[in-house]
Design an enzyme around this catalytic site. Sequence first.
Site, short mmCIF file in Angstrom:
data_model
loop_
_atom_site.label_atom_id
_atom_site.label_comp_id
_atom_site.label_asym_id
_atom_site.label_seq_id
_atom_site.Cartn_x
_atom_site.Cartn_y
_atom_site.Cartn_z
CG ASP A 1 -3.80 6.89 2.27
OD1 ASP A 1 -3.47 5.70 2.12
OD2 ASP A 1 -4.48 7.29 3.23
CG HIS B 1 -1.67 1.29 1.40
ND1 HIS B 1 -2.54 1.83 0.49
CD2 HIS B 1 -1.59 2.17 2.44
CE1 HIS B 1 -2.98 2.99 0.96
NE2 HIS B 1 -2.42 3.22 2.13
CG HIS C 1 1.05 7.08 4.18
ND1 HIS C 1 1.49 6.23 3.19
CD2 HIS C 1 -0.22 6.68 4.46
CE1 HIS C 1 0.53 5.37 2.90
NE2 HIS C 1 -0.52 5.62 3.65
CD GLU D 1 -3.22 5.90 11.84
OE1 GLU D 1 -4.40 5.71 12.12
OE2 GLU D 1 -2.84 6.30 10.72
CG ASP D 2 -0.81 1.71 10.93
OD1 ASP D 2 -1.63 2.24 11.69
OD2 ASP D 2 -0.99 1.59 9.70
CG ASP E 1 -21.52 17.71 -23.59
OD1 ASP E 1 -22.21 16.84 -23.02
OD2 ASP E 1 -21.14 18.75 -23.04
#
Length: 741
Positions: free
Chosen positions: A155, A64, A89, A93-94, A275
């Site tokens: 992301d 990812h 990124h 956080e993880d 169009d």
Amino acid sequence: MDDTKQIQNDKDKAEIINRYRALLRSTEGKADAKDKKMIRKAFNLALDAHNGVKRKSGEPYILHPIEVAIIVAREIGLGPTSIAAALLHDVVEDSDYTLEDIERMFGEKVARIIDGLTKMSGVFDQNISAQAENFRKLLLTISDDLRVILIKIADRLHNMRTMESMPHHKQLKIASETLFIFSPLAHRIGLYTIKSELEDLSLKYTEPEVYRDIALKIKASRAGEMKYLKRFSSKIRDSLKREDLEFTIKERTKSIYSIRRKMVNQGVSFDEVYDKFAMRIIIDSPPEREKADCWRVYSIVTDFYRPNPDRLRDWISAPKSNGYESLHTTVMGPDGHWVEVQIRSKRMDEIAEKGYAAHWKYKEDRATSDNLDQWLSRVRDLLENPESNAVEFVDNFKMQLFSDEIFVFTPQGDMRNLPKNASPLDFAFDIHTDIGLHTLGAKVNGKLVPLSFNLKSGDQVEVITSQKQKPKEDWLNYVKTSKARSKIKQSLKDDYNKMVDKGRAVLERKLNFIKVRMTESNIQRMVNHFGYKNPQELFYKAGMGIVDNKMLKDFAKDTQGGIYQYLRSKIRRQPSQPKSQQTVKTESSTLVFGPNEEKLDFKLAKCCNPIPGDEVFGFLTSNEGIKVHRSDCPNAISMQSKFANRTIRAKWVQNEQSSFIANILIKGIDTVGLVNKVTQIISNDLNVNIRSIGISGEDGVFEGNITVVVEDRVHLNNVMDKLKKVEGVVSVERKFAGSAK
């Protein structure tokens, strides 16, 4: 590659190495040896942080951030710092790595971007007030470093591309969020290609049947359309070559979402969208010649094909505030087909494709830089006066994202971009807050106009000010920009608070004079005695002189009367619910809610009239319990995005026979006895009860609204299929009742 030795699965290892090499290829020409070393270092750290973690699809999680970094490099065009940040990124956080670790290893710039991205995580996972507060943080980060939102959009794009393995309710939630915020953000920043893909992918999950239907029709007609566009462009190609212009021509059809939007807005079928064809001519001209060359190309195109004068859009002379420059015209091609032609230079095309990301490459172009600075300045202005109402704060910012633009001029000839239908007040606040707050009047093109006047592109505006002038409440009806609205509200609020403070002192003085103590209980009694909403309104009225001595003496004569009024008001606030509005009972329902499929009381939303067989969801209202909406309800995206915590999964189940109301819109060519044919098919042939019918005709065509009572969606589809076979009927479709309040 030794760095991947921790990965046990050989297949996973091969895929990770393959995608990492693709990332490196996308950095060619953007990164020197030092930059590549930083990217490699970021990759190794991300690999360690996400080692052993899998996505819902079963693939290694590290893929990812690699794919996000590829989007950042290849599709947005950012440099090594952003690529490294994209790889990292999710690390803070993880995993156990901290922001301090990132700053120590990669420096302050990368750490600041990671900090912004970490703060943004969870923006849409909470209630609306928390969402708005986090969204404020997101905007603060944008105003500090635009790369944060560019990486966040990348992301979101990769998440949208890989949502197949997610549960349906999560797909719906993420797609709704994307349409609500990320797509307009991408549009505002100038990432038009990414914006279109986000919209198409969102439609794929919010209205899957509609998406598939349009996609199949585009696929079926694509070969013929491309052949047509080649024939259309052949004369233009020959003429451009004779003019010695270096050019590229790209033929395309419009996006699925844009075609769907035209179908809904114009009330037409796929075949009636006139169009769908579009062609882009990109010329390779030096900056000093590109505008003149674009107009030369326009002249060549219109020599062969007649243009629609109402469809000329000149964003070369007056670029959009996000830096977009292009010349658009719609011309009548062979066989009576309208074709949109976009004309731009190579530089303009790169900015159009990559938005503000391409701004740094062409930073010597001050027009682009000024537009960027102007927009970021407006974002900062919005943040300086955060609304107390969180929903309104988000809606105000979205209004700024979505609005079409006009350009107007100051008396000195400086150009300002404003939303369509902006007023002189919007212009005044855009120049300076102090000018806006003291606006007395305005002249447009030398003539005095009301403050509610709708400005148009090309208008020259002069603002007349007075230090004695102050904002009035009706000004809020005239303004379109969030800056003007927030400044006016803040001024009115400040004035109101000053009057409340004054009124409190006046009231206390008057009550002392008539020997009444100013206690909390007496204040509440007065609020109810005079019929006000709260003590603040009482103090405000006292400060304004509306609550006078006589009124206070009447109140003081019988304080018991005050208590009686209070009790009566409490009773009035809880009226018995009319029988027609009572909550639907579970015994007669055919719906279950939530993961445990519980039976709960609910109401069917009148805006979309769901019936068994429709995809639906429940929405917990503030005072009417659960309301059930169709997934394609006009209000669905807004509700699911802004109030995700109040939406509930809902599912139809087999239960006792019930009846449901559905609205049908029927159009066609007027024929003799049409109403009789329609009513006979519905009432006699199908034995369906008609609740109401109204058919009107004009100039040989008719339109009718029919309300029927059906058992479920299959029953309704059977009715609609029969009606389509009536002679003269052109279209039959299900109709929404209106927007929910």
